[in-house]
Design an enzyme around this catalytic site. Structure first.
Site, PDB file in Angstrom:
ATOM      1  N   ASN A 110       0.786  -1.147   0.055  1.00 51.86           N
ATOM      2  CA  ASN A 110       0.053   0.079   0.044  1.00 51.86           C
ATOM      3  C   ASN A 110       1.031   1.323  -0.154  1.00 51.86           C
ATOM      4  O   ASN A 110       0.349   2.331   0.000  1.00 51.86           O
ATOM      5  CB  ASN A 110      -1.211  -0.067   1.241  1.00 51.86           C
ATOM      6  N   TYR A 111       2.277   0.908   0.127  1.00 48.38           N
ATOM      7  CA  TYR A 111       2.884   2.007  -0.025  1.00 48.38           C
ATOM      8  C   TYR A 111       3.742   1.842  -1.347  1.00 48.38           C
ATOM      9  O   TYR A 111       5.266   1.836  -1.110  1.00 48.38           O
ATOM     10  CB  TYR A 111       4.172   2.345   1.228  1.00 48.38           C
ATOM     11  N   ARG A 112       3.216   1.892  -2.253  1.00 54.08           N
ATOM     12  CA  ARG A 112       3.657   1.460  -3.510  1.00 54.08           C
ATOM     13  C   ARG A 112       5.088   2.127  -4.019  1.00 54.08           C
ATOM     14  O   ARG A 112       5.072   3.483  -3.713  1.00 54.08           O
ATOM     15  CB  ARG A 112       2.543   1.930  -4.715  1.00 54.08           C
TER      16      ARG A 112
END
Length: 535
Positions: free
Chosen positions: A476-478
């Protein structure tokens, strides 16, 4: 003759560019014709939520959910068409017509993809923006909630609280995050140490695959249901809604947030926090934010380390607990503030002076709009001398730029859920997660490479002190720095495993297997999408 050869590469680029434009124009027109004929009885309704660059609302719709303005420049590739569907039929039509006319789909819920992958592509593409899919149906009796993917986390907190002030869901720290992306990547947050991730508590979903079939948990099967709960967004299909378990919260929770500078022993306190926070009772959410700080006009710039906690209970329980476990922090009774759960959500988002309606504002940003972020997981405490090596790097950042490292404690329930229960593998043995962020104002985008280089240097520095083989990251923290597919989203198994194992460890292989079954033609793809096995 030499001059002719020199000009050939340029000629090739021009020809390719012109052919791309022609393909785009033809695809664009054919796509719109296809949409209107897919369900002739609905052609007028879908036309009202279809935007092309000739539409006066196109730019406003596109920019409405761009959360990283690094990807809002004149040179950023734009979608040929944006569809903001009102119903499932609109989603099915968009998938069908994109597939038929060779256009890629990007699906956007909150627009928080750190690399802009939910609204940027380097091949002709269409954006499905789920902004109208935002209903929140709370079932107090059964302690469940159906949430559509376009809702933001704040809306879910707010709607549940409307029905019961003692129920909530395991949502994100940041309230403007879209539910679709949040759960697709696992979704850790304020209650992860108590109840696990958001994805650990999903009990059903409504999903549309590349053939336009609408599936629920029963009809999709347990393998696909496993994959969509943490395997990252944009790989398997489109999840339109999620059924999530609700949990009880007490009438009173307690928070504290205290800052300590280097001159107040911040290095030693941060080092000690690594041993304390992951072992606190499950009722405690604990994080540390680290940034450069100006104490005053004539004061020397220093580093400020802010220790923040949310506790599911009263101050009379938390005060003795902290005095016993972390006396070095020097907390006093006045530091502890009792409030309701929803007030705590506002507090943790820096909205203490706002009413709960602030949680419904999906467009607010607490940071400058352009940023680069990275992540790490830590399995052994970082030596104090290594932490001290961070301070000069933070202090060299321009004062107008926001550079923040956040350490978020794991442990508790996160240790008790198996690493293979969902695709999210960062469980037992993980002390905490690190979120690195540097952000700047949009007019500073011309210096973005300078800021990104600084971030990469900081990340390299931390390499010896974080997880290894692989050095893991939070999907989700690409972060495209850790590996990527080709620009068109295609990739071999070997190429994708470079980044895939960093996000999912050995769960990557099962994700590939699921992808091969549900989307063998690799219709849903982007720069970090799971490939089918034979690509």
């Amino acid at each position: 003759m030499k001059s002719l050869y020199r000009s050939l590469p340029l000629l090739f680029v021009v020809v390719c560019s012109l052919s791309w434009v022609n393909v785009s124009a033809n695809s664009h027109d054919d796509f719109l014709d296809c949409l209107s004929s897919y369900h002739p009885d609905e052609s007028s309704s879908i036309s009202k939520v279809t935007y092309t660059e000739t539409n006066s609302s196109y730019s406003a719709v596109l920019e409405s959910s761009i959360r990283n303005h690094r990807f809002s420049t004149p040179n950023t590739p734009k979608p040929l068409v944006i569809v903001t569907p009102l119903n499932i039929s609109h989603v099915q039509a968009t998938i069908h017509c994109s597939k038929k006319h060779g256009l890629q789909i990007r699906t956007r819920s909150g627009g928080h993809d750190y690399e802009g992958l939910s609204y940027v592509s380097h091949v002709p593409f269409v954006v499905i923006d789920l902004v109208h899919f935002k209903s929140v149906e709370v079932d107090v009796k059964n302690e469940e909630v159906w949430v559509e993917s376009g809702a933001i986390v704040g809306e879910v907190y707010y709607r549940i609280n409307e029905r019961s002030t003692n129920l909530t869901f395991p949502g994100a720290h940041g309230y403007t995050v879209g539910i679709g992306g949040f759960i697709s990547g696992g979704g850790d947050g304020l209650l992860s140490r108590k109840y696990g991730l958001a994805t650990d508590n999903v009990i059903d979903a409504q999903f549309v695959d590349a053939s336009g079939r609408v599936l629920d948990r029963r009809s999709m099967g347990e393998d696909l249901f496993w994959a969509i709960r943490g395997g990252g967004g944009g790989s398997f299909g489109i999840v339109l809604s999620w059924k999530i378990k609700l949990f009880h919260v007490p009438s009173v929770v307690t928070v504290f947030s205290v800052g300590r500078t280097l001159e107040q022993n911040a290095s030693q306190l941060l080092h000690r926090w690594q041993y304390v926070a992951p072992n606190l009772p499950n009722d405690v959410y604990s994080l540390v934010a680290i940034s450069a700080w100006n104490a005053g006009q004539n004061e020397t710039r220093t580093v400020l380390v802010t220790f923040t906690s949310v506790f599911q209970g009263g101050a009379n329980e938390l005060i003795p607990l902290m005095q016993e476990r972390f006396p070095e922090l020097g907390l006093v009774k006045e530091d502890f503030i009792e409030m309701t759960w929803l007030e705590a959500v506002l507090f943790i988002n820096g909205l203490s002076n706002e009413t709960s309606e602030a949680l419904l504002d999906r467009n607010r940003s607490l940071l400058p709009p352009s940023f680069k972020s990275k992540s790490d997981y830590v399995n052994e405490p970082v030596p104090e001398i290594a932490l001290q090596g961070l301070w000069p790097q933070l202090l060299e950042v321009d004062e107008a730029i926001s550079a923040v490292q956040t350490f978020i404690a794991y442990g508790g329930m996160m240790d008790e859920i198996s690493k293979i229960e969902t695709p999210f593998p960062h469980r037992k043995g993980t002390l905490y997660k690190i979120h690195y962020n540097i952000s700047w104002q949009e007019e500073e985008n011309i210096r973005s490479q300078r800021y990104i280089s600084w971030m990469r240097k900081l990340y390299r520095y931390m390499g010896p002190f974080v997880s290894k083989s692989p050095r893991t990251a939070y999907v989700n923290y690409r972060d495209l720095d850790i590996g990527r597919n080709n620009d068109d989203g295609k990739a071999s198994y070997k190429q994708a495993s470079v980044w895939g194992r960093k996000y999912f460890k050995n769960n990557f292989d099962r994700l590939v297997s699921v992808k091969t079954k549900i989307d063998p033609e690799h219709f849903f793809k982007h720069e970090q999408s799971i490939p089918p096995h034979f690509h």
